[in-house]
Structures are given as C-alpha cells and as structure tokens.
Design an enzyme around this catalytic site. Structure first.
Site, PDB file in Angstrom:
ATOM      1  N   LYS A  90     -13.503   5.031   8.111  1.00  0.00           N
ATOM      2  CA  LYS A  90     -12.859   3.896   7.449  1.00  0.00           C
ATOM      3  C   LYS A  90     -13.159   2.598   8.203  1.00  0.00           C
ATOM      4  O   LYS A  90     -13.362   1.534   7.600  1.00  0.00           O
ATOM      5  CB  LYS A  90     -11.347   4.121   7.360  1.00  0.00           C
ATOM      6  CG  LYS A  90     -10.557   2.935   6.777  1.00  0.00           C
ATOM      7  CD  LYS A  90     -11.076   2.494   5.423  1.00  0.00           C
ATOM      8  CE  LYS A  90     -10.097   1.614   4.660  1.00  0.00           C
ATOM      9  NZ  LYS A  90      -9.593   0.450   5.359  1.00  0.00           N
ATOM     10  N   HIS A 124     -35.731  -3.919  38.727  1.00  0.00           N
ATOM     11  CA  HIS A 124     -35.117  -2.946  37.828  1.00  0.00           C
ATOM     12  C   HIS A 124     -36.113  -1.916  37.302  1.00  0.00           C
ATOM     13  O   HIS A 124     -35.702  -0.978  36.617  1.00  0.00           O
ATOM     14  CB  HIS A 124     -34.459  -3.672  36.646  1.00  0.00           C
ATOM     15  CG  HIS A 124     -33.276  -4.497  37.052  1.00  0.00           C
ATOM     16  ND1 HIS A 124     -32.103  -3.953  37.506  1.00  0.00           N
ATOM     17  CD2 HIS A 124     -33.104  -5.849  37.070  1.00  0.00           C
ATOM     18  CE1 HIS A 124     -31.237  -4.908  37.786  1.00  0.00           C
ATOM     19  NE2 HIS A 124     -31.817  -6.082  37.517  1.00  0.00           N
ATOM     20  N   LYS A 136      -8.118  -8.563  10.265  1.00  0.00           N
ATOM     21  CA  LYS A 136      -7.055  -7.724  10.815  1.00  0.00           C
ATOM     22  C   LYS A 136      -7.515  -6.853  11.972  1.00  0.00           C
ATOM     23  O   LYS A 136      -6.750  -6.046  12.471  1.00  0.00           O
ATOM     24  CB  LYS A 136      -6.445  -6.860   9.706  1.00  0.00           C
ATOM     25  CG  LYS A 136      -5.667  -7.661   8.677  1.00  0.00           C
ATOM     26  CD  LYS A 136      -4.942  -6.753   7.700  1.00  0.00           C
ATOM     27  CE  LYS A 136      -4.068  -7.558   6.753  1.00  0.00           C
ATOM     28  NZ  LYS A 136      -3.334  -6.689   5.794  1.00  0.00           N
ATOM     29  N   SER A 161      -9.117   3.253   1.196  1.00  0.00           N
ATOM     30  CA  SER A 161      -9.691   1.983   0.753  1.00  0.00           C
ATOM     31  C   SER A 161      -9.535   1.823  -0.748  1.00  0.00           C
ATOM     32  O   SER A 161      -9.667   2.774  -1.505  1.00  0.00           O
ATOM     33  CB  SER A 161     -11.178   1.907   1.111  1.00  0.00           C
ATOM     34  OG  SER A 161     -11.746   0.705   0.624  1.00  0.00           O
ATOM     35  N   GLU A 214     -17.971  -3.766   4.823  1.00  0.00           N
ATOM     36  CA  GLU A 214     -17.266  -4.691   3.925  1.00  0.00           C
ATOM     37  C   GLU A 214     -17.340  -6.120   4.463  1.00  0.00           C
ATOM     38  O   GLU A 214     -17.615  -7.070   3.708  1.00  0.00           O
ATOM     39  CB  GLU A 214     -15.811  -4.232   3.796  1.00  0.00           C
ATOM     40  CG  GLU A 214     -14.917  -5.101   2.945  1.00  0.00           C
ATOM     41  CD  GLU A 214     -13.477  -4.617   2.998  1.00  0.00           C
ATOM     42  OE1 GLU A 214     -12.591  -5.437   3.303  1.00  0.00           O
ATOM     43  OE2 GLU A 214     -13.242  -3.412   2.752  1.00  0.00           O
ATOM     44  N   TYR A 215     -17.112  -6.298   5.755  1.00  0.00           N
ATOM     45  CA  TYR A 215     -17.233  -7.619   6.385  1.00  0.00           C
ATOM     46  C   TYR A 215     -18.625  -8.185   6.126  1.00  0.00           C
ATOM     47  O   TYR A 215     -18.791  -9.354   5.761  1.00  0.00           O
ATOM     48  CB  TYR A 215     -17.034  -7.501   7.891  1.00  0.00           C
ATOM     49  CG  TYR A 215     -15.630  -7.667   8.397  1.00  0.00           C
ATOM     50  CD1 TYR A 215     -15.319  -8.642   9.344  1.00  0.00           C
ATOM     51  CD2 TYR A 215     -14.600  -6.826   7.979  1.00  0.00           C
ATOM     52  CE1 TYR A 215     -14.034  -8.788   9.848  1.00  0.00           C
ATOM     53  CE2 TYR A 215     -13.314  -6.961   8.464  1.00  0.00           C
ATOM     54  CZ  TYR A 215     -13.031  -7.948   9.402  1.00  0.00           C
ATOM     55  OH  TYR A 215     -11.757  -8.082   9.886  1.00  0.00           O
ATOM     56  N   MET A 260       0.821  -1.209   0.000  1.00  0.00           N
ATOM     57  CA  MET A 260       0.000   0.000   0.000  1.00  0.00           C
ATOM     58  C   MET A 260       0.855   1.260   0.000  1.00  0.00           C
ATOM     59  O   MET A 260       0.605   2.207  -0.745  1.00  0.00           O
ATOM     60  CB  MET A 260      -0.946  -0.003   1.197  1.00  0.00           C
ATOM     61  CG  MET A 260      -2.066  -1.006   1.114  1.00  0.00           C
ATOM     62  SD  MET A 260      -3.267  -0.624  -0.181  1.00  0.00           S
ATOM     63  CE  MET A 260      -4.091   0.804   0.547  1.00  0.00           C
ATOM     64  N   ASN A 304      12.195   3.281   4.017  1.00  0.00           N
ATOM     65  CA  ASN A 304      11.736   2.022   4.594  1.00  0.00           C
ATOM     66  C   ASN A 304      12.814   1.519   5.542  1.00  0.00           C
ATOM     67  O   ASN A 304      14.014   1.733   5.302  1.00  0.00           O
ATOM     68  CB  ASN A 304      11.476   0.993   3.489  1.00  0.00           C
ATOM     69  CG  ASN A 304      10.638  -0.178   3.985  1.00  0.00           C
ATOM     70  OD1 ASN A 304       9.413  -0.095   4.043  1.00  0.00           O
ATOM     71  ND2 ASN A 304      11.290  -1.262   4.379  1.00  0.00           N
ATOM     72  N   ALA A 360      -0.606  -0.691  12.169  1.00  0.00           N
ATOM     73  CA  ALA A 360      -1.352   0.048  13.193  1.00  0.00           C
ATOM     74  C   ALA A 360      -0.923  -0.354  14.592  1.00  0.00           C
ATOM     75  O   ALA A 360      -0.419  -1.452  14.817  1.00  0.00           O
ATOM     76  CB  ALA A 360      -2.856  -0.197  13.012  1.00  0.00           C
ATOM     77  N   ARG A 404     -16.464 -15.268  10.761  1.00  0.00           N
ATOM     78  CA  ARG A 404     -15.019 -15.403  10.526  1.00  0.00           C
ATOM     79  C   ARG A 404     -14.342 -16.068  11.723  1.00  0.00           C
ATOM     80  O   ARG A 404     -13.474 -16.936  11.556  1.00  0.00           O
ATOM     81  CB  ARG A 404     -14.389 -14.030  10.262  1.00  0.00           C
ATOM     82  CG  ARG A 404     -14.778 -13.420   8.935  1.00  0.00           C
ATOM     83  CD  ARG A 404     -13.786 -12.350   8.507  1.00  0.00           C
ATOM     84  NE  ARG A 404     -14.274 -11.580   7.369  1.00  0.00           N
ATOM     85  CZ  ARG A 404     -13.543 -10.715   6.685  1.00  0.00           C
ATOM     86  NH1 ARG A 404     -12.286 -10.486   7.050  1.00  0.00           N
ATOM     87  NH2 ARG A 404     -14.056 -10.058   5.659  1.00  0.00           N
ATOM     88  N   HIS A 444     -16.575   1.593   7.252  1.00  0.00           N
ATOM     89  CA  HIS A 444     -16.470   1.067   5.886  1.00  0.00           C
ATOM     90  C   HIS A 444     -16.063  -0.402   5.930  1.00  0.00           C
ATOM     91  O   HIS A 444     -16.654  -1.261   5.262  1.00  0.00           O
ATOM     92  CB  HIS A 444     -15.443   1.885   5.093  1.00  0.00           C
ATOM     93  CG  HIS A 444     -14.995   1.251   3.803  1.00  0.00           C
ATOM     94  ND1 HIS A 444     -14.134   0.177   3.759  1.00  0.00           N
ATOM     95  CD2 HIS A 444     -15.298   1.536   2.508  1.00  0.00           C
ATOM     96  CE1 HIS A 444     -13.919  -0.173   2.505  1.00  0.00           C
ATOM     97  NE2 HIS A 444     -14.610   0.644   1.726  1.00  0.00           N
TER      98      HIS A 444
END
Length: 466
Positions: free
Chosen positions: A182, A449, A261, A126, A189-190, A11, A30, A74, A288, A185
């Site tokens: 994000k 309650h 992730k 994305s 997506e999931y 990325m 890097n 992250a 998952r 998003h």
C-alpha cells in the site's frame, strides 16, 4: 460473519457500511459516543449494526474468535488502541489494521500478538471515501491463517477487477507486506498526480488552454487506452467545477500548496534503504514539499530573474500531442519504479510477492487504477508479448515527443521535475555506459575508495598524483 470496526471517520464508517451491506453483523465503536449514535441513526437500515459506548461493551458483545478492524490514525494511536484492547481479547482473536500504518510497525505488532496467541493483519485499503463504501482495493498481509477466516467477507467487499478478473483483494504476504505494498501504491500515486499536474501547467502556460479545453482534453484522454485511468477522469471533472463564492472556476482559487500524510516520504526513505532508484516518485515528494515552502517561494520570486530563454510558438494541437506522449511514458516509468521496489523488497524479505496479483487488484477500486495495468499484469508473469507491448510504447514518435516536451518546458521556465526525472530514469537504463566511472575515479583520488575495471575483476587503487 461478525466484524468489529473501531473508528468511524469517513473511511471507517464506509468500510463498516460496506461490510454490513455484504451480510456481516457489524459492531461499531468510536471514542466520541455521539458519532457512534449518529452513524447508527443515519445508516442503521443498511445492515445489521450493533453500537457500543465503551470498548468493553464492544468486545464482550462479539462472539470469539473476534475479528476487529481498526481505522484510527497511524502511529501511536494504533498502539494505544491495541494496548487497551489486549486485556479484553482472547486467543484466536484477529486485529486488522486497515489504516496507512508503516509496514515496520505492522511487523512489530504482528510479532507481539503472535506470542500472545492472537492474529494481526496489516491491510492497505485504497479507493478513498467512495471506494471504501462501494468497493476498494484491499491489500491484506500478515497472518495467513487469519486471512482464511476474513477472505470470504473481503471478497464481497472489494471492487471488481474487471470482466472475469475476480475481486480486488488477495493475500499479499507475511509480516508487513500488505502495508508495504500500500505504501508503494501511494508512492506511485504521488508520482502520477505530480505528472498530471505538470501536464496541466504546460497545457495552460504554453498551450494557452482554458479550463473548458483542459476538461475536454483530460476527458478525451481518460477514455483512451494510453492514459485511461481514474485520476484522469477526476482531473477532467475538476476543471468543470464552479466556485459558489466567486462563480468562477474553482481550480483557479485553490492555493498551489500540496499536502501529504507521510506515505510518499516513507516510500522515498524505504527506497533509499533498499538502494532502489525511484526518481519520479522522489521528484513528486520534493515538489509537494517545495510547494509548501510559501515564505521561501515568495522571497525568491522577487529575487530570481525570469527565464532568459523564450519558447518558440507552438500550436494547441501540437502542445496537446507532446504533453500526451510525455505523460504516457512518464506514468509508465512511475509504475516501473514502484514494481521494481516491490520486487527488491520481496527478495530481501523472502515475501514471495506475486506482482501480477498486485497489478490485478489495482485494476479496480484503487486510486491508481488504469487501463495500463491490464498490460502490466501479464508483463509481471514474464509474458513476452505483454512485455513487448510495454516497450513498444517507448518507440518512435512517442519518445521523440516526450523529449520535445521536456525541452519546451525547460525553455519556457516551467518546472516539470517528475517528467524530467522519468526521462532521466529511462535514459539511464537504456545507455550502455554512464558517467559514474569519473565519480569512482574522483572517490579513489581523494579517499582511496578503489574502483573496478571493465577488463578484469578486483578492486584497484591508483596514486593519482604520481
């Protein structure tokens, strides 16, 4: 404009190339020096790059005020890079975290850099590998002043949203708003990916479609207004890919264990904190997790009895029609849950999120881009005609087939948790009265309650044993 990029993974490298192709002078660094040299050797002719072998060389080579984009893992690695950079930076410099960071970490980092006279931007990106290079959807949030400097470049880098709809980038809001949007998003997506997987299971297991027929079905759907989307397009392609080792279809040798992730989990956790129901997304995350419990599944597979009910025979065209209807309406529910979550957080944080703009910048570049977003975008502005178009999707035959599909999967013993969760979500919202009045009575019975009444205000308690 100058842009520094730290982290030349897939990325990071492609965003650096994207920026250079769009006229930026890009400084790259890097940790593994060989990767930096390899990058410049391979892509150096695409634009103006300056390679650095150390962070100090990287920072001092840039003119102040600097704009530095971080593409590192992250969590702690982001903080570690920031700590190393800070002594070399000067007031007015801009740090851009374009990874999948948690929005609360972004808020913390922005507050700290602001005290030091620097700017911090948390930007969701994305589009995957191809999107990063050719044009992603970009969701920057944080310091608005910094975005004024960055936006001319970002507008060139971002994907096109469609004819006359501009580019897929906009200022999302203060603090962690960009990374929050994000995250949502990714939650949507999931949900959509799980729904498509469930549709594949029913088409194959009940409908008896082979991989060639599956490829054709998803390709046809990808061209239609109801289900046309990037995810539908790639699903069609997947069923045509051959395995070079077995020479058979690759999909048939891929293990049924889905990875993640963390952003899906973050979405469910944040929704719980907000008190927002996102059952389709939650079901996708659970699916998952359960797929990864291979030892548990293997043990239970031997112990648990087969489904006792047997589904009636259904023709292929009938199954395809049922699945299409269920998939269409369930995907709308996934979007609805994500947008409700964003609206709630916006109100709580006073972010003033423009959800129509969010829908617009998701129309191109991003993973969940779809034709439905062209309707959802105006619906977010209160456009009555657009809202009616969305609601009309749930009328008549389409809703009936959604319900029939769920029943068919249940009697066939096929797990479709996200599809069922979507239907539950819909039915819960449409019913004038739910069964939770009994739960409140139970809570008052054993824990005093209290409960509310429908005929007068106040909190009430009953001595249930008297």
């Amino acid at each position: 404009m100058q842009l520094g990029v730290i982290g030349l993974g897939t990325m990071g490298a492609n965003l650096a190339r994207n920026a250079a192709r769009n006229g930026a002078k890009v400084f790259v660094f890097n940790r593994t020096t060989e990767k930096t040299h390899e990058f410049v050797q391979k892509f150096g002719k695409e634009g103006e790059f300056v390679a650095a072998e150390s962070l100090r060389e990287f920072v001092t080579g840039m003119e102040a005020p600097r704009a530095i984009l971080l593409m590192v893992k992250a969590g702690d690695p982001v903080d570690a890079v920031i700590e190393e950079l800070l002594p070399m930076l000067t007031k007015g410099d801009i740090l851009i975290d374009a990874g999948n960071s948690h929005f609360r970490d972004t808020e913390r980092r922005e507050a700290r850099l602001k005290k030091l006279g620097m700017h911090f931007v948390g930007m969701g990106v994305s589009g995957g590998e191809e999107g990063a290079l050719m044009g992603p959807s970009m969701m920057p949030g944080g310091d608005a002043q910094a975005l004024e400097t960055l936006m001319p470049l970002f507008l060139k880098m971002a994907a096109k949203a469609g004819s006359g709809s501009g580019r897929c980038v906009t200022y999302i809001g203060p603090g962690g708003a960009g990374h929050f949007v994000k995250m949502v998003h990714n939650g949507i997506e999931y949900g959509i990916m799980q729904l498509i997987a469930e549709s594949y299971d029913v088409l194959k297991s009940v409908g008896g479609l082979d991989n060639a027929e599956l490829a054709k079905t998803y390709k046809d759907w990808s061209k239609g207004d109801e289900l046309g989307s990037f995810l539908m397009e790639i699903t069609a392609q997947i069923f045509t890919k051959k395995d070079p080792e077995t020479k058979g279809d690759l999909i048939d040798v891929i293990a049924d264990v889905a990875g993640q992730k963390g952003t899906g989990k973050w979405t469910t956790e944040t929704a719980m904190d907000l008190g927002i129901a996102i059952p389709t997304i939650n079901a996708a995350v659970d699916a998952r997790i359960l797929s990864g419990e291979t030892a548990h599944r293997a043990r239970r597979m031997k112990e648990l009895p087969e489904s006792l009910a047997k589904a009636t025979k259904v023709t292929k065209p009938a199954v395809i029609s049922l699945v299409k209807a269920a998939l269409e309406l369930s995907i709308i529910c996934a979007y609805a849950q994500g947008f409700e979550m964003m609206a709630t957080m916006s109100s709580e944080k006073k972010w003033n999120l423009d959800l129509a703009e969010v829908a617009r910048i998701w129309r191109g570049g991003c993973i969940i881009r779809s034709k439905f977003l062209t309707i959802l975008q105006p619906a977010q502005t209160g456009n009555a005609a657009a809202e009616k178009k969305v609601l009309q999707r749930f009328e008549g035959k389409t809703q009936a087939e959604w319900r029939q599909l769920v029943a068919l999967a249940v009697v066939s013993g096929i797990p479709i948790p996200a599809t069922m969760a979507s239907l539950w979500f819909f039915d819960t919202l449409r019913r004038p009265r739910l069964a939770q009045n009994l739960i409140q009575a139970q809570r008052d019975f054993f824990g005093a309650h209290t409960y509310q009444r429908i005929d007068k205000p106040g909190a009430f308690h009953t001595d249930w044993n008297s």
